[in-house]
Design a protein around this motif. Structure first.
Motif, short mmCIF file in Angstrom:
data_model
loop_
_atom_site.label_atom_id
_atom_site.label_comp_id
_atom_site.label_asym_id
_atom_site.label_seq_id
_atom_site.Cartn_x
_atom_site.Cartn_y
_atom_site.Cartn_z
N TYR A 282 -30.58 14.34 43.53
CA TYR A 282 -30.10 15.34 44.48
C TYR A 282 -31.07 15.46 45.66
O TYR A 282 -30.64 15.47 46.83
CB TYR A 282 -29.93 16.69 43.78
CG TYR A 282 -29.30 17.76 44.63
CD1 TYR A 282 -27.97 18.12 44.45
CD2 TYR A 282 -30.02 18.44 45.62
CE1 TYR A 282 -27.37 19.10 45.22
CE2 TYR A 282 -29.44 19.42 46.40
CZ TYR A 282 -28.11 19.74 46.20
OH TYR A 282 -27.53 20.71 46.97
N GLU A 311 -22.11 11.90 42.46
CA GLU A 311 -21.29 11.55 43.63
C GLU A 311 -20.61 12.79 44.21
O GLU A 311 -19.44 13.07 43.95
CB GLU A 311 -20.24 10.49 43.24
CG GLU A 311 -20.82 9.26 42.58
CD GLU A 311 -21.88 8.59 43.44
OE1 GLU A 311 -21.68 8.51 44.68
OE2 GLU A 311 -22.90 8.15 42.89
N TYR A 312 -21.39 13.51 45.02
CA TYR A 312 -20.87 14.71 45.67
C TYR A 312 -21.19 14.71 47.17
O TYR A 312 -21.33 15.77 47.78
CB TYR A 312 -21.45 15.97 45.01
CG TYR A 312 -20.87 16.25 43.64
CD1 TYR A 312 -19.77 17.09 43.49
CD2 TYR A 312 -21.40 15.66 42.50
CE1 TYR A 312 -19.22 17.32 42.24
CE2 TYR A 312 -20.86 15.89 41.25
CZ TYR A 312 -19.77 16.72 41.12
OH TYR A 312 -19.23 16.96 39.88
N LEU A 315 -18.62 16.71 49.24
CA LEU A 315 -18.77 18.16 49.13
C LEU A 315 -19.91 18.66 50.03
O LEU A 315 -19.76 19.66 50.75
CB LEU A 315 -19.02 18.53 47.68
CG LEU A 315 -19.06 20.01 47.29
CD1 LEU A 315 -18.70 20.17 45.82
CD2 LEU A 315 -20.43 20.64 47.53
N PHE A 729 -10.92 15.67 46.86
CA PHE A 729 -12.15 15.95 46.11
C PHE A 729 -12.64 14.73 45.35
O PHE A 729 -13.84 14.57 45.12
CB PHE A 729 -11.92 17.13 45.16
CG PHE A 729 -11.23 16.75 43.88
CD1 PHE A 729 -11.97 16.48 42.73
CD2 PHE A 729 -9.85 16.66 43.80
CE1 PHE A 729 -11.34 16.13 41.54
CE2 PHE A 729 -9.21 16.31 42.63
CZ PHE A 729 -9.95 16.04 41.50
N ASP A 732 -14.92 10.27 46.44
CA ASP A 732 -16.18 9.60 46.09
C ASP A 732 -16.14 8.97 44.71
O ASP A 732 -17.05 8.21 44.35
CB ASP A 732 -17.35 10.59 46.16
CG ASP A 732 -17.63 11.05 47.58
OD1 ASP A 732 -17.35 10.28 48.52
OD2 ASP A 732 -18.11 12.20 47.75
N TRP A 733 -15.14 9.27 43.91
CA TRP A 733 -15.11 8.86 42.51
C TRP A 733 -14.19 7.68 42.22
O TRP A 733 -14.32 7.06 41.17
CB TRP A 733 -14.66 10.04 41.64
CG TRP A 733 -15.54 11.24 41.69
CD1 TRP A 733 -16.75 11.35 42.32
CD2 TRP A 733 -15.29 12.51 41.08
NE1 TRP A 733 -17.27 12.60 42.15
CE2 TRP A 733 -16.40 13.35 41.39
CE3 TRP A 733 -14.26 13.02 40.33
CZ2 TRP A 733 -16.48 14.67 40.95
CZ3 TRP A 733 -14.34 14.34 39.89
CH2 TRP A 733 -15.45 15.15 40.19
N TYR A 812 -16.17 19.80 39.21
CA TYR A 812 -16.31 19.76 40.66
C TYR A 812 -16.35 21.17 41.24
O TYR A 812 -17.22 21.49 42.09
CB TYR A 812 -15.14 18.98 41.26
CG TYR A 812 -15.17 18.89 42.78
CD1 TYR A 812 -15.79 17.82 43.41
CD2 TYR A 812 -14.59 19.88 43.56
CE1 TYR A 812 -15.83 17.74 44.80
CE2 TYR A 812 -14.62 19.81 44.95
CZ TYR A 812 -15.24 18.73 45.56
OH TYR A 812 -15.28 18.66 46.93
N ARG A 815 -19.68 23.00 40.59
CA ARG A 815 -20.73 22.55 41.51
C ARG A 815 -20.50 23.13 42.91
O ARG A 815 -21.45 23.57 43.58
CB ARG A 815 -20.72 21.02 41.54
CG ARG A 815 -21.68 20.36 42.52
CD ARG A 815 -23.11 20.31 42.00
NE ARG A 815 -23.90 19.43 42.85
CZ ARG A 815 -24.23 18.17 42.55
NH1 ARG A 815 -23.82 17.63 41.40
NH2 ARG A 815 -24.97 17.46 43.36
N LEU A 816 -19.25 23.15 43.37
CA LEU A 816 -18.92 23.73 44.67
C LEU A 816 -19.29 25.21 44.71
O LEU A 816 -19.84 25.71 45.70
CB LEU A 816 -17.42 23.56 44.94
CG LEU A 816 -16.83 24.32 46.12
CD1 LEU A 816 -17.42 23.87 47.44
CD2 LEU A 816 -15.31 24.16 46.15
N GLU A 819 -23.04 25.77 45.22
CA GLU A 819 -23.44 25.49 46.61
C GLU A 819 -22.98 26.62 47.53
O GLU A 819 -23.72 27.03 48.44
CB GLU A 819 -22.85 24.16 47.07
CG GLU A 819 -23.30 22.94 46.29
CD GLU A 819 -24.71 22.50 46.65
OE1 GLU A 819 -25.33 23.12 47.53
OE2 GLU A 819 -25.19 21.51 46.06
#
Length: 839
Positions: A282, A311-312, A315, A729, A732-733, A812, A815-816, A819
């Motif tokens: 990170y 992989e964020y 975001l 969303f 990236d995956w 996801y 984690r959002l 942040e």
């Protein structure tokens, strides 16, 4: 005949002697101080009042070469000439007047009394007359600084008198001769300077606009907006419609698949295995500490067996602009935007999440469903979150478009929202555009100032200007069937491949630029299910993906209200149809401005795939697997030769396409109305979602926004062929060419995608006179291509079961939320996560 002016007795005087009476003045050689020069033309005076002189002229000079100057001085041989008002050039210059023979192209210049006017007469004479009486014919005249004299044979017409007299008396050559011209020009410019400035401004504006408008590549009805580098395809003609490709050693699709598989394997293998590794990764990526609660999130992600834990990037990119706002400002803007039309608030307070609406107008079920879906995503970890609000977009379209200048120079926009949302937006916010703009005008201001989209003429250029009125497809009439645009494949989706700032004409192909709903021109936080290029919405999972519905969920049993692993209408791979399948409504955009719906993404694909023309061709290139042999050195199979055929699009559509609209939405905005829409597109009955599983190829197209059926297509045993301009969303995956087949915005390569995986259509085999033409499809199907196609179907299904699950959406959103909580706080440093010494 040369028309001479009537000389009024006693009024004309010599320039050098204004007060003298009318008389003949002979020009003598002594008046010329330059007669001894060796180069350059010399001049001599013509008597004032001579019959050849035009009205009000005071001087006429004949340019002669230096060697002939003395012998060629022009002087009258007798006394006073006649008062005749005209004289013939075919005759003498006057009674008893003779003149030396001028050589061809000799120039006589007549200086007028002022104002910068001068007449130049070129003599071209081949007459057999004696030199002293030879007529002057075929001459031309030119007026400098005034209107043009026009001469034809022996006639010449004089202009009006000059507007002021010449005062210097100098001869018309060198710098002195330019002074009257410059004076006249300066007077004219001073008088009309405002008008000239306006004319110059208009010319410069239109030249710049035309240059920008014509500086793009050749326009086609379905242009290739993407330009990946591909080798030039050489074609050696066997007959008028087919040939063998010789310089392309293998088909590009296998290489695209192999590279994509390698990239995805590397991405999976580099994911962090421990909390310490995740913190380190990170900090390496984002140059800051993770948010507070990161350790709890890590534990949650590992419990759910999440595969993508690092992989964020998408975001973080979404949230980055809000670091420029303080916590107080961000909280204030959240409440303000929550009160706008089609916005909901999901509030986390005291360990609980609730949904409410701050606006004044009525709501519909669709708007509530988006916010309720997000609230359910928070339910498993809401007790671990601090208090905060999430403004949820009630519509599928993006909402926030901030001009480039305001993004890069914050001092150019209001930073304090304490005066309210109307002060921030410059007035009351209307939910629709009405007659006050459109999405494209707002979007192009997000580009850099030097981008072509910021130039009005360039940004308004229509990409379909070269389209024949009788067809929505560009015709290929050349004998060679090979077309690079039909054989161009993109490595990923079009979300960031099409640069609308530098290719503004391409915006006509996407309906979201014509949406009816007004965008927000200031930096406000809005959480939306997808994000298109240029927008500043924050991505969240769609409620269509998270919930279970009959229209959007694979395996949903509407009778028993349960989700099954295998849908009841699923079919074995071998029994699936090889046709390309799509059903849907005619959505795709709004009508601001109206009249452009025929070019929206769904309409274009429908017309292309249902075209019945037998004159418009498509180029199909496919492997000739019968040419595969073993290499003598490695005992491995050599790549098969590639064959090419140009076949009518009507034939290939009938054979491989099954696409149709099932419902016409807003037909009044389509040019020609419902009748024209039915004439231009194929319509069929609506089908249940499970009907799609009967086909190997499932086309997935954007509608008003993102496509809500993509997750269902991935979960099936079929292959999604996806075209989209949106990031979601999971962007990236997931890996194109591993889990689905990406399709460009032109769609033109879809014929070659089908030809590679399934094999050439019947019309292509007929064009190359193949012996396989009489065999049924199951006997001539490409075994290698079908194996690769099934591999994509299996990989997509596996991705949905392991990375695209509901619990992965929970990970996801968790984690959002962490942040967002840090940005929400006043003291953001206190919301950092720092590993302890023993960790």
């Amino acid at each position: 005949m040369l028309q001479s002016a009537v000389q009024r007795p006693g009024t004309l005087t010599s320039m050098n002697s204004p007060s003298s009476s009318r008389r003949d003045t002979a020009a003598t050689a002594s008046e010329h101080t330059n007669k001894d020069r060796d180069e350059g033309p010399h001049t001599t005076d013509i008597p004032r009042g001579h019959p050849i002189s035009p009205p009000y002229s005071t001087r006429m000079s004949l340019s002669l070469s230096p060697a002939e100057e003395t012998d060629r001085l022009l002087a009258p041989t007798t006394a006073e000439s006649s008062n005749s008002s005209s004289t013939s050039l075919g005759e003498t210059l006057g009674p008893g007047v003779s003149y030396p023979e001028p050589k061809p192209n000799t120039r006589i210049r007549l200086g007028f009394g002022g104002g910068g006017r001068q007449v130049a007469i070129n003599f071209r004479s081949t007459s057999p007359h004696p030199p002293s009486r030879r007529p002057l014919t075929g001459f031309t005249t030119r007026l400098l600084g005034g209107k043009t004299y026009k001469g034809d044979e022996e006639k010449v017409y004089h202009s009006s008198p000059p507007f002021r007299r010449h005062r210097s008396g100098r001869r018309w050559f060198g710098i002195s001769s330019m002074r009257p011209i410059l004076r006249g020009l300066a007077w004219w410019l001073s008088r009309y300077k405002s008008f000239l400035f306006f004319i110059c401004l208009v010319v410069v504006f239109f030249q710049a606009g035309l240059w920008a408008g014509h500086s793009h590549p050749e326009l086609l009805a379905y242009p290739s907006l993407l330009d990946p580098h591909l080798p030039e395809i050489m074609y050696f003609e066997d007959n008028a419609h087919a040939g063998t490709i010789t310089n392309l050693k293998e088909h590009p699709i296998p290489k695209l698949m192999e590279d994509a598989e390698d990239a995805f394997k590397k991405k999976l293998s580099r994911q962090s295995k421990t909390l310490k590794d995740a913190v380190k990764e990170y900090k390496r990526r984002y140059k800051r500490n993770p948010p507070k609660g990161f350790d709890e999130w890590w534990k949650f992600a590992k419990e759910k067996d999440a595969k993508m834990v690092d992989e964020y990037d998408g975001l973080i990119k979404d949230l980055e602009p809000f670091w420029a706002l303080s916590g107080e400002e961000l909280r204030r803007r959240t409440i303000q935007v929550g009160g706008l039309p089609s916005m909901d608030i999901v509030r986390v307070k005291g360990g609980n999440a609730t949904t409410f609406y701050l606006g004044s107008e009525s709501k519909d079920a669709e708007i509530s469903a988006r916010a309720h879906g997000f609230r359910r995503m928070l339910s498993q970890f809401v007790d671990k979150l601090p208090d905060m609000d999430f403004p949820i977009n009630g519509r599928a379209e993006g909402r926030v478009l901030v001009p480039w200048e305001h993004q890069n120079f914050p001092n150019m926009t209001l930073q304090d929202s304490s005066k309210g949302v109307e002060a921030m937006l410059g007035g009351p916010f209307r939910p629709d555009w009405g007659n006050a703009g459109n999405v494209w005008d707002a979007w192009r201001r997000t580009c850099r100032p030097e981008a072509p989209a910021r130039r009005l003429l360039s940004s308004q250029r229509n990409i379909f200007v070269s389209q024949p009125p009788s067809s929505h497809l560009s015709s290929q009439t050349q004998s060679s069937p090979v077309s690079g645009k039909d054989f161009t494949f993109i490595p990923t989706t079009s979300a960031n491949l099409v640069d609308y700032c530098n290719q503004p004409h391409a915006h006509y192909t996407q309906g979201h630029f014509f949406s009816d709903w007004r965008t927000i021109p200031a930096l406000y936080p809005v959480f939306s299910p997808a994000r298109a290029q240029g927008f500043m919405d924050i991505k969240i999972p769609s409620h269509y993906y998270y919930g279970s519905t009959e229209r959007y969920t694979y395996g949903w049993d509407a009778v028993n209200l349960e989700l099954k692993e295998v849908d009841a209408m699923e079919m074995p791979w071998e029994e699936k149809s090889d046709k390309i399948f799509w059903r849907g409504a005619s959505t795709g955009g709004g009508s601001h401005p109206p009249g452009f719906s025929p070019q929206y993404q769904r309409h274009r694909f429908l017309r292309m795939s249902s075209e019945k023309s037998l004159t418009t061709n498509r180029t199909v290139i496919f492997p000739n697997f019968s040419s595969t042999t073993l290499s003598p050195t490695t005992d491995s199979p050599t790549p098969p030769h590639l064959l090419a055929a140009s076949i009518p699009v009507g034939l290939i559509n009938d054979e491989i396409m099954d696409v149709a609209f099932v419902k016409a939405l807003s037909p009044g905005t389509y040019p020609g109305g419902l009748t024209a829409m039915h004439a231009d597109h194929r319509f069929a009955d609506s089908v249940p979602l499970g009907k799609h599983w009967s086909f190997k190829y499932l086309v997935d197209l954007d509608g008003m926004g993102y496509s809500g059926r993509f997750m269902a297509f991935l979960a099936s045993d079929s292959v999604p062929v996806k075209n989209t301009i949106y990031e979601e969303f999971f962007s990236d995956w997931i890996q194109p060419w591993v889990h689905f087949i990406p399709l460009s915005t032109s769609y033109r390569e879809i014929y070659n995608i089908h030809a590679y995986f399934t094999g050439p259509p019947h019309a292509a085999l007929a064009a190359i006179n193949s012996t396989l033409v009489d065999l049924p499809l199951d006997k001539r199907r490409s075994v290698e291509g079908d194996r690769r196609l099934r591999r994509i179907a299996r990989a997509g299904k596996q991705w949905k079961k392991t990375i695209g699950r509901k619990v992965d959406m929970d990970v996801y959103v968790y984690r959002l939320a962490l942040e967002w909580a840090r940005l929400w706080a006043d003291d953001r440093d206190s919301m950092d996560f720092v590993l302890g010494w023993g960790s």
